[in-house]
Design an enzyme around this catalytic site. Structure first.
Site, PDB file in Angstrom:
ATOM      1  N   ASP A   1       0.821  -1.212   0.000  1.00  0.00           N
ATOM      2  CA  ASP A   1       0.000   0.000   0.000  1.00  0.00           C
ATOM      3  C   ASP A   1       0.858   1.267   0.000  1.00  0.00           C
ATOM      4  O   ASP A   1       1.951   1.276   0.572  1.00  0.00           O
ATOM      5  CB  ASP A   1      -0.904  -0.028   1.251  1.00  0.00           C
ATOM      6  N   GLY A   2       0.338   2.301  -0.638  1.00  0.00           N
ATOM      7  CA  GLY A   2       0.994   3.607  -0.559  1.00  0.00           C
ATOM      8  C   GLY A   2       1.567   4.141  -1.858  1.00  0.00           C
ATOM      9  O   GLY A   2       2.191   5.206  -1.869  1.00  0.00           O
TER      10      GLY A   2
ATOM     11  N   ARG B   1       0.026   7.686  -2.697  1.00  0.00           N
ATOM     12  CA  ARG B   1       0.553   8.784  -1.870  1.00  0.00           C
ATOM     13  C   ARG B   1       2.015   9.091  -2.204  1.00  0.00           C
ATOM     14  O   ARG B   1       2.445  10.233  -2.195  1.00  0.00           O
ATOM     15  CB  ARG B   1       0.409   8.439  -0.373  1.00  0.00           C
ATOM     16  N   TRP B   2       2.755   8.062  -2.534  1.00  0.00           N
ATOM     17  CA  TRP B   2       4.168   8.237  -2.900  1.00  0.00           C
ATOM     18  C   TRP B   2       4.263   9.125  -4.147  1.00  0.00           C
ATOM     19  O   TRP B   2       5.084  10.049  -4.206  1.00  0.00           O
ATOM     20  CB  TRP B   2       4.769   6.854  -3.160  1.00  0.00           C
TER      21      TRP B   2
ATOM     22  N   SER C   1      -7.478  -5.786  -5.831  1.00  0.00           N
ATOM     23  CA  SER C   1      -8.561  -6.404  -5.068  1.00  0.00           C
ATOM     24  C   SER C   1      -9.880  -6.311  -5.822  1.00  0.00           C
ATOM     25  O   SER C   1     -10.014  -5.532  -6.779  1.00  0.00           O
ATOM     26  CB  SER C   1      -8.704  -5.709  -3.702  1.00  0.00           C
TER      27      SER C   1
ATOM     28  N   GLU D   1     -12.299  -4.876  -4.875  1.00  0.00           N
ATOM     29  CA  GLU D   1     -12.829  -3.516  -4.667  1.00  0.00           C
ATOM     30  C   GLU D   1     -12.100  -2.469  -5.533  1.00  0.00           C
ATOM     31  O   GLU D   1     -12.592  -1.359  -5.719  1.00  0.00           O
ATOM     32  CB  GLU D   1     -12.679  -3.093  -3.185  1.00  0.00           C
ATOM     33  N   ASN D   2     -10.942  -2.823  -6.058  1.00  0.00           N
ATOM     34  CA  ASN D   2     -10.148  -1.844  -6.826  1.00  0.00           C
ATOM     35  C   ASN D   2     -10.790  -1.431  -8.155  1.00  0.00           C
ATOM     36  O   ASN D   2     -10.391  -0.431  -8.745  1.00  0.00           O
ATOM     37  CB  ASN D   2      -8.723  -2.359  -7.086  1.00  0.00           C
TER      38      ASN D   2
ATOM     39  N   ARG E   1       1.985  -5.002   6.038  1.00  0.00           N
ATOM     40  CA  ARG E   1       1.251  -3.971   5.304  1.00  0.00           C
ATOM     41  C   ARG E   1       2.047  -2.674   5.366  1.00  0.00           C
ATOM     42  O   ARG E   1       2.329  -2.162   6.457  1.00  0.00           O
ATOM     43  CB  ARG E   1      -0.145  -3.743   5.875  1.00  0.00           C
TER      44      ARG E   1
ATOM     45  N   SER F   1      -8.265  -5.346   4.748  1.00  0.00           N
ATOM     46  CA  SER F   1      -8.811  -5.055   3.415  1.00  0.00           C
ATOM     47  C   SER F   1      -9.167  -6.306   2.613  1.00  0.00           C
ATOM     48  O   SER F   1      -8.835  -6.414   1.433  1.00  0.00           O
ATOM     49  CB  SER F   1      -7.815  -4.191   2.616  1.00  0.00           C
TER      50      SER F   1
HETATM   51  C1  FPP Z   1      -2.019   0.261  -3.225  1.00  0.00           C
HETATM   52  O1  FPP Z   1      -1.554   1.572  -3.300  1.00  0.00           O
HETATM   53  C2  FPP Z   1      -1.553  -0.461  -4.342  1.00  0.00           C
HETATM   54  C3  FPP Z   1      -2.327  -1.034  -5.297  1.00  0.00           C
HETATM   55  C4  FPP Z   1      -3.792  -1.016  -5.324  1.00  0.00           C
HETATM   56  C5  FPP Z   1      -1.695  -1.717  -6.407  1.00  0.00           C
HETATM   57  C6  FPP Z   1      -0.535  -2.546  -5.995  1.00  0.00           C
HETATM   58  C7  FPP Z   1       0.221  -2.882  -7.169  1.00  0.00           C
HETATM   59  C8  FPP Z   1       1.558  -2.828  -7.262  1.00  0.00           C
HETATM   60  C9  FPP Z   1       2.511  -2.493  -6.213  1.00  0.00           C
HETATM   61  C10 FPP Z   1       2.149  -3.191  -8.506  1.00  0.00           C
HETATM   62  C11 FPP Z   1       2.419  -4.651  -8.531  1.00  0.00           C
HETATM   63  C12 FPP Z   1       1.878  -5.088  -9.761  1.00  0.00           C
HETATM   64  C13 FPP Z   1       2.036  -6.295 -10.254  1.00  0.00           C
HETATM   65  C14 FPP Z   1       1.694  -6.505 -11.640  1.00  0.00           C
HETATM   66  C15 FPP Z   1       2.514  -7.439  -9.477  1.00  0.00           C
HETATM   67  P1  FPP Z   1      -2.626   2.724  -3.351  1.00  0.00           P
HETATM   68  O2  FPP Z   1      -2.836   3.066  -4.768  1.00  0.00           O
HETATM   69  O3  FPP Z   1      -3.855   2.311  -2.609  1.00  0.00           O
HETATM   70  O4  FPP Z   1      -1.868   3.866  -2.608  1.00  0.00           O
HETATM   71  P2  FPP Z   1      -2.516   5.014  -1.725  1.00  0.00           P
HETATM   72  O5  FPP Z   1      -3.153   4.316  -0.548  1.00  0.00           O
HETATM   73  O6  FPP Z   1      -1.340   5.813  -1.344  1.00  0.00           O
HETATM   74  O7  FPP Z   1      -3.480   5.731  -2.601  1.00  0.00           O
END
Ligand code: FPP
Length: 236
Positions: free
Chosen positions: A19-20, A23-24, A64, A66-67, A183, A191
């Site tokens: 996660d993150g 924000r990164w 997920s 939900e995504n 996490r 989640s």
């Molecule tokens: C959560 O960060 C991340 C995701 C929903 C996607 C995770 C996917 C990857 C790290 C890429 C890996 C991909 C493959 C093909 C293996 P967020 O977008 O929820 O971050 P935020 O909480 O800062 O908005």
């Protein structure tokens, strides 16, 4: 070699909620997909590290159920990252003896991606190294509902339904439950990830955003894990 690497059974299965990324990217004033692309780089690095450490199973949450609620642009960007990853890196995984498995309801993914998933899984199926499970369109509740439906379709009687039978109907059948769940990104929730499998898992949370997650931090968590006493509800 560090002491914990030599201890048996202490690091069989690690699960990660990456996660993150968003924000990164925001901190760098870049679009969210820039963060996901950086997330894939970190993911590739962590796969290599875990495989070299002798971790038996690594399970990561990439997308997920939900995504799908995210913007069309972000969803299609994540799907195309998954496709590119498989196309470009499955050969490297194969060379490193990794077994690749996609967990989740892949029937909802686009046809090209589904085809690539089947090709990648088939290519690595006979390997004997680390099992890498990537959760794509995965939801813990969906997994359990799917398992119950399939048990009914197979005509199982109530008396035949045990933890062992249910386990055999999950996407994660044949792999041990996670020992550690990590996490990143500061949130402290599950989640909908591996609801059944995480019953006795030790949890580790960090504020670090996924693209910045490092080998050092992973090693510190594994070291902390070895200090925790696992009782599985009993007294030992
Ligand atoms: C959560 O960060 C991340 C995701 C929903 C996607 C995770 C996917 C990857 C790290 C890429 C890996 C991909 C493959 C093909 C293996 P967020 O977008 O929820 O971050 P935020 O909480 O800062 O908005």
């Amino acid at each position: 070699m560090k002491e914990w690497v030599q201890k048996e059974n202490l690091h069989r299965h690690i699960a990660m909620i990456m996660d993150g990324n968003g924000r990164w990217a925001k901190r760098k004033r870049r679009p969210r997909l820039f963060g996901h692309r950086a997330g894939v780089e970190t993911f590739k690095k962590i796969v290599r590290i875990c495989s070299d450490m002798g971790i038996q199973v690594l399970t990561v949450y990439a997308f997920s159920t939900e995504n799908w609620k995210r913007s069309e642009e972000e969803v299609s960007g994540l799907m195309s990252l998954a496709l590119t990853y498989l196309k470009k890196y499955v050969a490297e995984l194969h060379e490193n003896n990794v077994v690749l498995k996609i967990i989740g309801d892949i029937s909802k993914l686009n046809a090209t991606l589904q085809k690539e998933i089947l090709r990648s899984e088939a290519m690595t199926a006979q390997n004997t190294g680390m099992i890498l499970q990537i959760a794509l369109n995965y939801g813990g509740r969906e997994e359990l509902i799917n398992a119950v439906k399939n048990m009914m379709l197979d005509g199982l009687k109530g008396s035949e339904i045990t933890e062992k039978t249910l386990n055999g109907y999950l996407y994660t059948k044949n792999v041990p439950d996670p020992d550690m769940m990590i996490r990143t990104g500061g949130e402290k929730r599950l989640s909908n990830f591996l609801l059944w499998q995480n019953a006795y898992t030790e949890f580790f949370f960090t504020e670090t955003l996924w693209p910045d997650f490092s080998k050092k931090e992973l090693e510190e968590m594994i070291e902390a894990y070895t200090q925790r006493e696992r009782r599985y509800g009993g007294i030992q």
